[in-house]
Scaffold this motif. Structure first.
Motif: not given
Length: 183
Positions: A8-14, A23-26, A44-46, A58-66
């Motif tokens: 699962k970790t490998i899949r999510n990192e892929f 995109y910017q995904i933390g 942009q996702i924290g 399906e839209s421009d978004v900024t999402i924080g942490d946790n």
């Protein structure tokens, strides 16, 4: 971590580093199956974002942490199709995915704060702000801004109550968050 956890970790990192590299995904990104993520300009996702199965951005978004999105949560644009295009059926009208689209919604940014939980089957329309620490009840349709540390629900979503029972509890939560380890 067992074999399943490692896979699962490998899949999510892929997904994070290859499929959604535009995109910017933390770090700490987790995606359920059949998730689709697309934006015309910016996502942009924290850190530590969880998006449940069958969910969509399906839209421009900024999402924080946790932040956690349950299954079947959708962030959709208000003006994805030029429904006022004279003499053209909506089905054939220009849409936001078209390179030459020049109608409403082009600069519609959605902002979702940190420590937010969006319940099962909720829909968020583009251009709203969901404040830090808020909860969106299952099945809600968010059409307007959401106050920080509040619980909203319904169609359209309205404030139900504050997240914490007292200002003292909220202050304790905020103090404890400062000690929370960050990735």
């Amino acid at each position: 971590m067992g074999l399943v956890g490692t896979l699962k970790t490998i899949r999510n990192e892929f997904l994070r580093r290859v499929i959604y590299r535009r995109y910017q995904i933390g770090p700490g990104f987790y995606s359920g199956i059949r998730v689709r993520i697309w934006a015309r300009q910016k996502i942009q996702i924290g850190c530590n974002f969880y998006i449940g199965r069958d969910s969509f951005i399906e839209s421009d978004v900024t999402i924080g942490d946790n932040v956690i999105w349950a299954n079947r949560v959708a962030l959709v644009g208000r003006y994805d199709h030029h429904y006022q295009q004279i003499g053209v059926p909506v089905r054939l009208a220009s849409q936001i995915r078209d390179a030459d689209y020049n109608w409403l919604g082009l600069n519609s940014m959605t902002i979702i704060g940190s420590d937010v939980w969006v319940g099962y089957g909720s829909t968020i329309l583009s251009g709203v702000t969901i404040g830090d620490g808020s909860i969106i009840a299952a099945g809600s349709v968010v059409t307007k801004d959401v106050e920080a540390y509040s619980i909203y629900g319904g169609v359209p979503a309205k404030k139900i109550r504050d997240r914490f029972n007292s200002k003292d509890d909220l202050q304790k939560h905020l103090t404890a968050l400062q000690l929370f380890p960050q990735k």
